[in-house]
Design an enzyme around this catalytic site. Sequence first.
Site, short mmCIF file in Angstrom:
data_model
loop_
_atom_site.label_atom_id
_atom_site.label_comp_id
_atom_site.label_asym_id
_atom_site.label_seq_id
_atom_site.Cartn_x
_atom_site.Cartn_y
_atom_site.Cartn_z
N SER A 23 4.70 -1.89 -3.42
CA SER A 23 3.66 -1.39 -4.32
C SER A 23 2.51 -0.78 -3.54
CB SER A 23 3.14 -2.56 -5.16
OG SER A 23 2.14 -2.10 -6.03
N LYS A 47 3.06 1.30 -8.04
CA LYS A 47 1.65 1.09 -7.79
C LYS A 47 1.13 0.14 -8.87
CE LYS A 47 -2.54 2.84 -6.26
NZ LYS A 47 -2.88 1.69 -5.42
N ASN A 71 -7.00 -0.32 4.37
CA ASN A 71 -7.20 0.50 3.17
C ASN A 71 -8.03 -0.26 2.16
OD1 ASN A 71 -5.75 -0.23 0.46
ND2 ASN A 71 -4.39 -0.96 2.09
N ASN A 129 0.21 -8.93 -9.07
CA ASN A 129 -0.66 -8.81 -7.91
C ASN A 129 -1.89 -9.71 -8.10
OD1 ASN A 129 -2.25 -8.03 -5.79
ND2 ASN A 129 -2.38 -5.87 -6.36
N CYS A 132 -5.04 -8.60 -4.32
CA CYS A 132 -5.65 -7.40 -3.77
C CYS A 132 -7.02 -7.74 -3.18
CB CYS A 132 -5.82 -6.33 -4.84
SG CYS A 132 -6.65 -4.87 -4.20
N ASN A 194 0.65 -9.81 0.86
CA ASN A 194 -0.23 -8.67 0.61
C ASN A 194 -1.00 -8.43 1.92
OD1 ASN A 194 -1.88 -6.69 -0.62
ND2 ASN A 194 -1.76 -7.77 -2.57
N GLY A 267 6.28 -0.74 3.29
CA GLY A 267 5.01 -0.20 2.81
C GLY A 267 4.49 0.92 3.67
N THR A 268 3.68 0.56 4.65
CA THR A 268 2.99 1.54 5.48
C THR A 268 3.93 2.57 6.10
OG1 THR A 268 1.28 -0.09 5.93
CG2 THR A 268 1.40 1.75 7.46
#
Lengths: 306, 253
Positions: A23, A47, A71, A129, A132, A194, A267-268
């Site tokens: 995500s 997302k 980020n 989630n 975050c 996360n 992810g990245t």
Amino acid sequence: MSKVDMSVQVGPLKLRNPVMLASGCVGYGNEISEYTDLNTIGGIVTKSISLKPRKGNPPQRIVETTGGMLNAIGLTNVGVEEFVNSKIPFLKKFDVPVICNIAASTVKEYVECTQILTTEETIKAFEINVSCPNVREGGLQFGNNVKEVGKVTGKVRAVTEKPLIIKLSPNVSYISEFAKVVKKEGGDAVSAINTLMGTAFDINTRKPKIQNVNGGLSGPAIKPVAMAKVLEISRNVDIPVIGIGGIMSWKDVIEFMIVGSSAVQIGTLNFIDPSAPGRIVKELEDYCAQNGMTRISDLTASYVID
Amino acid sequence: MFIINAQISEKIELGHNIFLFKMFCPEIASSAEPGQFLNLRINETYFPLLRRPFSVCDISGDHFYILFSPFGEGTKQLAKKSVGDNIDTHGPLGKGFNYKGEYETAVIVAGGLGSAPFPFVTRKINNKKDIISFVGGRSQKDVITYGMENVSTSTDDGSEGFEGTVVDLLETKVDELKSKNVKVFGCGPTPMLKALQSFCSKNNFDCEISTECAMACGFGICQGCPIEQTEYKDQYLLVCSDGPVFNAKDVVL
């Protein structure tokens, strides 16, 4: 036909292979579909979707750090309604399990969001989630409070029969306590981890490099931390784990599976090479074949610790 | 869009610490538009981790050019690469300049490394429209006029051309510009673009600016490069995929 069975089971969720897209690192699938055939990957996690659209944080949102990036996007998203109207129709075209990630500021909002989306046939599972680090409300205020994570899990469980995954924060002392409460409240799996909270400053201006001051650290720099968290859960709680954190190659996927992941999320790496996930699936299959394995799922929690 | 190796065929040092790399890559050379950018993976290690964005400076045959100054880790490593080395290149990305249009004279305004996209713009417009270029820099060594036509220069310290900013220089030419049907194309540091935006708004010149912002992916998935819109405040645009070129009246810098 491949001799290796690449499929994995994440609780009730069956995936054709363990490689999922994380995500916040694939948007809603349209851009990345030009580089990786979505029909070849294990699953795509959208997302984060919230009840109402979110504008997100002002720039600067991103800064590279050694071996990673910070980020603070701030959960920018189109909101449930627009997601259903314009994003799901695109995802529907692919034969890939869509896991819908949900973010919210209150327990009620998590529940409402899930209620609306659970009727969507395209969505095969939910990832909640609660972790975050970049929003004032609804991020870590849930993520680092065992009771709150339990409450969110239980309340969302009550409104959906679809597989329920809780995405955990690494910014806690004992992540396994969180995995335990997720299991107790009826969650089917956990995603770990996360991003890690971090910051970076400009030595000339003495100002933070990102506007939000703190951001979430991702990328290869966090892989050892993520693996330790997965291992901790794996050794203490009987719940499927989706391993996330700095995966850059097929070897990293194997490592994450060995320490206890049933599946993984990339992810990245998608930012750097959006064609990598498809390639990694093939490389994993080659690895299994070369090592005489018949099922990739045998790797899960196959660690040898004397 | 491609993710493809581009081979360095020539390294040209344009001036003080300013490099022009000529890269062989027919796929990108045949598809890039002026104002678009390329996202280069400087090496295969994780340092730097993310790709680095560069304007398409120019295209010639099967080659594209990039212009840069070694400043950060990525560009420092890039400057050390050798002729023959391959660089993993993602692009062409983003939306470029709308240089076609009904105007008669293109007014190009560049500050420092903001000259990067204009050789290609100039090549595309040349012989079809008149071009007037204004190029500024802090001092003489920062003024990059490579590949540009009909150039007036300015420097903050007066070491070359007009003493003052490039927008100050434009102000001195405002009557001449008003007598023509112009379109302004700008690229440079944000304070310069802000000044240009307000100059064009005041004088009612149509203006496109190429903006920049730190970004992770360069193609819209990370949401890392927001830019505020003038009208619709509920949502940002993305520099990488909605831009990097915007009409100056559409965005807030």
